[in-house]
Write an enzyme that holds these catalytic residues in place. Structure first.
Site, short mmCIF file in Angstrom:
data_model
loop_
_atom_site.label_atom_id
_atom_site.label_comp_id
_atom_site.label_asym_id
_atom_site.label_seq_id
_atom_site.Cartn_x
_atom_site.Cartn_y
_atom_site.Cartn_z
N TYR A 73 3.95 5.47 10.70
CA TYR A 73 4.42 3.98 10.86
C TYR A 73 5.15 3.30 9.81
CZ TYR A 73 -0.27 3.65 8.63
OH TYR A 73 -1.35 3.65 7.74
N ARG A 108 0.85 -1.27 0.04
CA ARG A 108 -0.11 -0.06 -0.17
C ARG A 108 0.89 1.21 -0.12
NH1 ARG A 108 -2.68 0.72 5.31
NH2 ARG A 108 -1.23 2.56 5.37
N HIS A 136 -3.81 4.18 4.59
CA HIS A 136 -4.94 3.48 4.63
C HIS A 136 -6.11 4.30 4.21
CE1 HIS A 136 -8.39 1.41 5.97
NE2 HIS A 136 -8.83 2.19 6.75
#
Lengths: 320, 370
Positions: B272, B259, B263
């Site tokens: 992160y 990804r 998100h």
């Protein structure tokens, strides 16, 4: 009642070859309560089949089957085991028609044997109807008699919308005289006055209807005439019948086995405030299970609304 | 087609087709693809990339409420959706704009979900055999299984493919769905886009066993495929669909991808995702990689690439105009499709909402009524 439900399933399976029956042990065994007895032998294991033991999947897969053009009638084996399926029911089954802008209906019936009074173990006596009634997009049906159970199950299977169908376990073995006339399926959403009376309306559904009738007989012996209104359907609620009865009697008591707080009785009372306040002679009272977990069976009789508790509430509203 | 190469990823048996060297040979016949299909795959990936970037931009400009970018996952989505027949069903999660595009879903109608116009977008799922966006993670898996069971009862030789992510493999619905599909021999392709992150949780903290290997426990094949290799994804899906059509054998495909975006537009992935990890995956950009191979193999020329780029630009512009040009649905629709027939209690509520909506339109109305 078990036989009446079985006959309703048989007729629906027979009349519409898109109807399916699925759930845990519904096949060869015929269900733990025998509601589906003989159906697999008659209609084959493609239309009446056992599933693996997974309630969320039973609900989710039923939705997929409905999308593929089938009409699934799914059984949750017991009230207390229906909770794993709540996500699928609330997140998808209840919302699919809405999400699809009316293009896709999901005509699913989820049968749930519910409520107590049968001396069962933990998780086998619960009354979770308020969770479903609170979820927009579901119809919620809870018959009290064998003939109603037959007619309402037939109507639920024929309904284009998802129906949560609560079967009162303690009435499974009850009997009723009359014909199971498949041609006159009772519509969902109609309450019924089972006993006329002028002093107070007792409003109930499921197993508490029979208990309310027993209370009415006891009251009559003491000179108080109770009207007993069987809601039969919680969603959509028969607002007209509810208001009409209380307009006649001016007093009401609501009875259910589920706990008091935020139980369906609260909804009934609120509707009466809105629709019949001007006719009320006394506050509407509720006689329900207590706000405790369903208790062990050896003391459940102290939890369930008893005739004495119903009569006590009736006394309070009639003497108000 | 080449056998699995020694892989950089922790998974063994990673299926790859695209050779790392651009001049490598690929056996088209074995892939069941014609040269024009190879160009079409590129076109669909390029359109997906551009539409996805445009959707992210639309959210940044306040035209969408939220959007979950798929950048980096174009090969996984296009390669798999392209391998299906038109009659097959797709049950997506919420990050499958690329698969929707392959299915011919109008992306404006698709993005109406993210514009908060309507919960299912406004397209007809049945027309495209592309289910509605499903947000509760993994919950759509069971719908694919049920649909496939129903189709099998009818003897309808379709396949139901369901998309989900690595995070969804922790959900009970995934496991129940795999088990049901195996027990009922439901023709399902469980297509996991392992993009390494479930919001901020890495796949290493999500599950210990490789995802594709879980299939063995249910009793059907599991395949691990390079999710940034569109030809490998296509091959794995094509083979899975053939198995499903043959006798209802389900397959779990784990497409290993990444990804590259957050998100969703509400997320800050830099908190992160390690920068060097992101950079290493950018170097494996599925679109760039496929184009390099097509060019190196002489299958496309600069003119074709430019032409696709031009089409993608106008496609995205049209999508943008369609999104911006749309307003909210009438308030009455809030009530219209709860049930087939509106029950009395809901009709009362509808009438109240409409009365207040009318007064909000015309402030004088409330005063006059008073």
């Amino acid at each position: 009642m078990v036989k009446a439900l079985n006959e309703a399933l048989r007729r629906s399976l027979s009349e519409d070859d898109r109807t399916l029956v699925l759930g845990e042990d519904v096949g060869k065994l015929g269900g733990v309560f025998r509601v589906t007895e003989g159906l697999q032998a008659e209609f084959g294991d493609k239309r009446v089949f056992d599933t693996p033991l997974a309630e969320a999947a039973i609900a989710g897969v039923s939705l997929g089957l409905a999308l593929a053009g089938w009409r699934p009638v799914a059984e949750m084996q017991f009230d207390g085991f229906s909770y794993p399926a709540l996500d699928q029911v609330i997140s998808h089954v209840a919302k699919y028609r809405y999400r699809s802008r009316g293009r896709q209906t999901v005509p699913i019936v989820i049968r749930i044997p519910f409520a107590g009074g049968i001396g069962a173990a933990e998780h086998h006596s619960e009354s979770p109807e308020a969770y479903y009634a609170h979820t927009a997009g579901l119809k919620v049906v809870a018959p009290s008699t064998p003939i109603d159970a037959h007619d309402l199950l037939r109507a639920s299977i024929a309904d284009p919308d998802p129906v949560i169908f609560f079967e009162p376990k303690s009435r499974y073995w009850s009997k009723e005289e009359g014909d199971l006339d498949g041609a006159s399926a009772l519509p969902i959403g109609k309450a019924r006055v089972l006993r006329e009376g002028s002093d107070c309306t007792v409003i109930a559904y499921g197993a508490m209807v029979a208990r309310s009738l027993a209370a009415a007989r006891a009251a009559a012996a003491r000179g108080t005439e109770l009207e007993v209104l069987d809601l039969r359907t919680l969603v959509p609620l028969d607002l007209d019948a509810l208001a009409a009865s209380v307009r006649r009697t001016g007093r009401a008591v609501v009875v259910h086995e589920a706990p008091l707080t935020a139980g369906f009785g609260a909804e009934v009372v609120a509707r009466l405030m809105e629709d019949a306040f001007d006719c009320l002679e006394a506050p509407v009272l509720r006689v329900t299970g207590y706000d405790t977990p369903y208790p062990p069976a050896t003391i459940e009789s102290h939890y369930l609304p008893s005739i004495e508790r119903i009569l006590d509430a009736v006394d309070r509203v009639t003497n108000y | 087609m080449t056998p699995a190469e020694p892989s950089e990823e922790p998974q063994d048996a990673l299926l790859r087709v695209l050779p790392s060297a651009t001049a490598g040979e690929v056996d088209l016949e074995a892939l069941g693809l014609k040269e024009e299909d190879l160009r079409e795959l590129y076109r669909l990936m390029a359109l997906t990339r551009r539409a996805d970037l445009e959707a992210t931009a639309l959210q940044r400009q306040g035209e969408l409420a939220v959007y979950p970018p798929l950048i980096g996952q174009e090969a996984a989505q296009v390669g798999s959706a392209f391998a299906l027949r038109e009659s097959d069903w797709i049950f997506p999660s919420y990050r499958e704009l690329g698969a929707a595009l392959v299915r011919g879903v109008d992306l404006v109608e698709y993005l109406h979900f993210y514009r908060a116009t309507w919960h299912g977008g406004t397209y007809d799922a049945r027309e495209h055999r592309f289910g509605y966006v499903s947000v509760p993670v993994g919950s759509q898996i069971l719908h694919a299984v049920g649909y496939a069971m129903g189709a099998r009862l009818d003897g309808d030789p379709i396949v139901a493919l369901t998309y989900f992510g690595d995070g969804a493999t922790s959900e009970g619905d995934f496991h129940e769905g795999c088990n049901f599909a195996a027990v009922f021999r439901a023709p399902v392709i469980f297509f996991c886009q392992n993009n390494q992150w479930a919001i901020s949780v890495p796949v290493s903290a999500q599950t210990v066993a490789p995802i594709w290997k879980k299939a063995e426990a249910y009793g059907f094949p599991g395949v691990c495929v390079d999710g940034n290799d569109v030809l490998a994804v296509h091959l794995a899906t094509r083979e899975a669909a053939a198995r499903a059509r043959e006798d209802g054998t389900p397959t779990l495909i784990e497409a290993v991808t990444y990804r590259l975006g957050p998100h969703s537009t509400a997320d800050d992935a830099s908190r992160y995702q390690p920068g060097e990890e992101v950079e290493s995956w950018k170097a494996r950009d599925p679109l760039v990689r496929y184009r390099a191979w097509l060019e190196g193999s002489g299958l496309v020329d600069q003119a074709f690439v430019d032409e696709v780029e031009g089409e993608a630009k106008s496609f995205a512009a049209e999508m943008r105009a369609g999104v911006i040009g749309s307003g909210p649905r009438p308030v009455e629709e809030m009530f219209r499709w709860v049930f087939e027939d509106i029950p009395p209690h809901l009709a009362r509520q509808r009438d109240e909402a409409l009365r207040f909506a009318a007064e909000a339109e015309d402030p004088e109305a409330g005063i006059r009524r008073a």
